[in-house]
Enzyme design. Structure first.
Site, PDB file in Angstrom:
ATOM      1  CB  CYS A 146      -1.041   0.116   1.170  1.00 16.42           C
ATOM      2  SG  CYS A 146      -0.081   0.147   2.875  1.00 16.42           S
ATOM      3  CD  GLU A 194      -5.361  -4.430   3.574  1.00 14.10           C
ATOM      4  OE1 GLU A 194      -5.085  -3.513   4.471  1.00 14.10           O
ATOM      5  OE2 GLU A 194      -4.519  -5.000   2.908  1.00 14.10           O
ATOM      6  NE  ARG A 217      -4.279  -1.628   9.454  1.00 21.83           N
ATOM      7  CZ  ARG A 217      -3.030  -1.422   9.585  1.00 21.83           C
ATOM      8  NH1 ARG A 217      -2.686  -1.028  10.838  1.00 21.83           N
ATOM      9  NH2 ARG A 217      -2.222  -1.857   8.726  1.00 21.83           N
ATOM     10  NE  ARG A 256      -4.365  -0.215   5.748  1.00 22.93           N
ATOM     11  CZ  ARG A 256      -3.958   0.693   6.624  1.00 22.93           C
ATOM     12  NH1 ARG A 256      -4.677   1.883   6.536  1.00 22.93           N
ATOM     13  NH2 ARG A 256      -2.668   0.520   6.859  1.00 22.93           N
TER      14      ARG A 256
END
Length: 335
Positions: free
Chosen positions: A68, A112, A157, A159
């Site tokens: 990412c 993801e 978090r 995502r």
């Protein structure tokens, strides 16, 4: 693909899937993966771009948390101009190999990444990903989920999760998890009572000590050292765990224990904040710098599990396979 220490694999296993193949190139992450997953004979260590994809078993579900950093606001946001961003196309190569060798594609995908993937390069990056999957016949949907709302872990978090199904009706039947009221608090995970290894503590010898001592006053939250200032999380959850939190002063999560000592979160506490069960531990010989990186690079396991359960329910992967006794709930192959 890009399995790290196996958080995504664990979430799918908890949902009832069986992992038949996984790939990771970081040797230390592979050591931890094997430690956590009973040796993981199916784990193929190495650069995915150099692996013969025709030897990958037939997959019902392909899952990938591709790197990412190329899209993250914490990185350079170079996207496909970054080698780490280009690895997305390795996913397409796996799909192509599945088609060539087995004559069929995985029934579903789950990808993801950081939430900024959706807006990177004014949305062009995400559109390339979506259109590339659609070119293989997939129907695609995505959602940004926050671990503290969808995983019952006290970590902020966010995502993006991308699901894709070959059958459009299956995508229509798929449902994203609903938000949950939190039941786990920071102090259920963080040990503020006991004095731990001295290497986790800050004292007067640290260049940051005076700034930390002045800023840190609460025993209910987590602070973050950002080199030149200290940030308090006012929602009383942990800020997003990052891969670089063990490499110096940047992004280090800190707590004030009940004796007013200042210390870093331990790597094991970071694992718990990612939703790993307490029985999942790092290898004893692993350096803390690697442990922090691996925890920060991982996923929030309960969020993955909830998504995986909904994917498996849609696919109705609950029939006997490999000659197993009828009536036993055994999933078909998945990655």
């Amino acid at each position: 693909m890009f399995a790290g220490i196996g958080g995504t694999c664990l979430g799918f296993e908890q949902a009832g899937a069986r992992i038949v193949w996984a790939n990771e190139m970081d040797k230390n992450a592979c050591i931890t993966y094997r430690h956590m997953h009973n040796g993981a004979p199916y784990l193929m260590e190495g650069d995915i771009s150099e692996i013969d994809k025709t030897i990958i078993p037939r997959l019902d579900i392909l899952i990938a948390g591709f790197p990412c950093q190329a899209f993250s606001i914490a990185g350079y946001r170079r996207g496909f101009n970054d080698d780490r961003g280009n690895v997305f196309f390795q996913i397409l190569e796996v799909l192509e190999a599945q088609l060539q060798v087995y004559g069929e594609l995985p029934k579903a995908l789950m990808l993801e990444n950081v939430k900024n993937l959706r807006t990177h390069d004014k949305g062009n990056t995400f559109n390339v990903i979506k259109e590339s999957l659609e070119a293989y016949g997939y129907h695609v949907d995505s959602e940004v989920l926050n671990s503290m709302d969808y995983g019952d872990v006290p970590q902020n978090r966010e995502r993006i999760y991308i699901v894709a199904f070959l059958d459009e009706d299956e995508l229509i039947r798929f449902r994203w998890p609903d938000p949950e009221e939190p039941t786990v608090g920071l102090n259920d995970i963080i040990d503020r009572d006991n004095h731990l290894d001295e290497r986790f503590y800050y004292d007067e010898t640290s260049q940051y000590y005076n700034m930390l001592r002045e800023s840190m006053v609460s025993h209910e939250t987590v602070y973050q050292l950002r080199r030149v200032y200290v940030r308090e999380n006012r929602s009383n959850v942990c800020p997003t765990l990052t891969a670089n939190m063990g490499t110096g002063g940047h992004n280090v999560p800190l707590i004030l224990d009940f004796e007013n000592n200042i210390r870093k979160l331990t790597p094991e506490e970071c694992l718990r904040l990612q939703g790993f069960p307490e029985t999942y531990t790092f290898p004893e010989e692993m350096a803390n710098s690697h442990k922090y990186k691996q925890a920060g690079n991982s996923v929030t396991v309960p969020v993955i599990q909830r998504i995986a359960e909904n994917i498996l329910n849609v696919l109705e992967i609950n029939e006997e396979v490999d000659g197993e006794e009828e009536g036993e709930l055994i999933p078909q192959h998945t990655n």
